[in-house]
Design a protein around this motif. Sequence first.
Motif, mmCIF file in Angstrom:
data_model
loop_
_atom_site.group_PDB
_atom_site.id
_atom_site.type_symbol
_atom_site.label_atom_id
_atom_site.label_comp_id
_atom_site.label_asym_id
_atom_site.label_seq_id
_atom_site.Cartn_x
_atom_site.Cartn_y
_atom_site.Cartn_z
ATOM 1 N N ASP A 79 -13.288 -1.763 -4.702
ATOM 2 C CA ASP A 79 -13.900 -2.982 -4.181
ATOM 3 C C ASP A 79 -13.884 -2.989 -2.649
ATOM 4 O O ASP A 79 -13.952 -4.046 -2.018
ATOM 5 C CB ASP A 79 -13.157 -4.201 -4.720
ATOM 6 N N LEU A 131 -8.914 -2.275 -6.430
ATOM 7 C CA LEU A 131 -9.126 -2.840 -5.096
ATOM 8 C C LEU A 131 -9.832 -1.852 -4.172
ATOM 9 O O LEU A 131 -10.703 -2.230 -3.384
ATOM 10 C CB LEU A 131 -7.779 -3.274 -4.494
ATOM 11 N N SER A 158 -5.232 -14.661 -2.558
ATOM 12 C CA SER A 158 -6.035 -13.540 -2.070
ATOM 13 C C SER A 158 -6.543 -13.796 -0.655
ATOM 14 O O SER A 158 -6.626 -12.870 0.165
ATOM 15 C CB SER A 158 -7.216 -13.283 -3.012
ATOM 16 N N THR A 184 -7.278 -9.130 -13.289
ATOM 17 C CA THR A 184 -8.223 -8.234 -12.624
ATOM 18 C C THR A 184 -8.735 -8.947 -11.387
ATOM 19 O O THR A 184 -8.780 -10.189 -11.365
ATOM 20 C CB THR A 184 -9.398 -7.875 -13.560
ATOM 21 N N PRO A 185 -9.084 -8.228 -10.318
ATOM 22 C CA PRO A 185 -9.633 -8.901 -9.147
ATOM 23 C C PRO A 185 -10.832 -9.767 -9.508
ATOM 24 O O PRO A 185 -11.640 -9.405 -10.363
ATOM 25 C CB PRO A 185 -10.038 -7.731 -8.234
ATOM 26 N N GLN A 186 -10.930 -10.921 -8.870
ATOM 27 C CA GLN A 186 -11.996 -11.856 -9.207
ATOM 28 C C GLN A 186 -13.383 -11.251 -8.980
ATOM 29 O O GLN A 186 -14.336 -11.617 -9.670
ATOM 30 C CB GLN A 186 -11.831 -13.140 -8.393
ATOM 31 N N SER A 187 -13.487 -10.308 -8.059
ATOM 32 C CA SER A 187 -14.789 -9.715 -7.758
ATOM 33 C C SER A 187 -15.314 -8.850 -8.893
ATOM 34 O O SER A 187 -16.516 -8.564 -8.942
ATOM 35 C CB SER A 187 -14.696 -8.878 -6.487
ATOM 36 N N PHE A 227 -4.348 -1.586 -10.295
ATOM 37 C CA PHE A 227 -4.922 -2.519 -9.330
ATOM 38 C C PHE A 227 -5.245 -1.825 -8.010
ATOM 39 O O PHE A 227 -6.189 -2.229 -7.311
ATOM 40 C CB PHE A 227 -3.967 -3.692 -9.099
ATOM 41 N N GLY A 267 -8.544 -14.537 -12.916
ATOM 42 C CA GLY A 267 -8.472 -13.357 -12.072
ATOM 43 C C GLY A 267 -7.074 -12.845 -11.831
ATOM 44 O O GLY A 267 -6.852 -12.071 -10.894
ATOM 45 N N GLN A 325 -2.835 -7.387 -5.654
ATOM 46 C CA GLN A 325 -3.301 -8.032 -6.878
ATOM 47 C C GLN A 325 -2.184 -8.185 -7.896
ATOM 48 O O GLN A 325 -2.078 -9.213 -8.552
ATOM 49 C CB GLN A 325 -4.450 -7.224 -7.498
#
Length: 260
Positions: free
Chosen positions: A52, A49, A216, A190-193, A45, A187, A62
Amino acid sequence: MGDGSLGRIAALVRQDCRLLVRDPAPLIIRTVMPLLIMSFMQPLFRAALRADDVRDANGAEQSVPGMAVMFLFFLVNVVGFAVFREHGWNTWDRLRVSPARPFELVTGRLVVPLVVALVQLTVFFGAGGTLFGLRVRGSYLALAVVGVPLAACVVMVGMALVALCRSIAQLSVIANLLALLFAGLGGALTPQSVLPDWVRPLAPGVPSYWAMRGFSTVILDGGGVGAVLLPAGVLCAFTAGFTVLTLVFFRTGHRKLSWS
């Protein structure tokens, strides 16, 4: 609600507390396992991140809320077991003919799982800060504003499945599948993005999405209570929806199969 009603609910709660104290191993495992997985997932994570553009992320941002949300939904089984074991012990009929009304039977079975869910969330975030270096940029009160309706949603998912499922085997399979489905779509894994394109339109349809969005917002964006009112409100709406399902389909006269 009169004193008699409160007394009957309290008696059911005391029984659940005694059973929990008598055999705490399942609860301990459900608490320790997410902490172990957090340690394994944190490096992954961290990379996700930072890719991102969260440059100072250490991965706990996360891994902690993600595993907390995912494993909280595994508590759905606990709610189901609280009712199904009464059928297995052949004590449900005694409860039905007691002065306790259906509302009291349902409420009495929700209190302990709700408290357990809140305690687990507290432990997960506390351990996240102590063991994994989780930095919460926003308000801890805002975390609670998201966490409380999330816990309520979890226990009402469990009671809705009790109302809909005929056997403990059905409930267990569906509950575990829902926990994994919610984790993937919401999410938590995994990150929602970076969710796949086909998942993004579906994600808002599960409560875990709103829980992760709220957490988040507080952890990464430094949001306060006002910033999480929408996610918390949607979680309350999910809770109300599962409550309606329970009220529509729950019948004290329905016979449940405990082990088959």
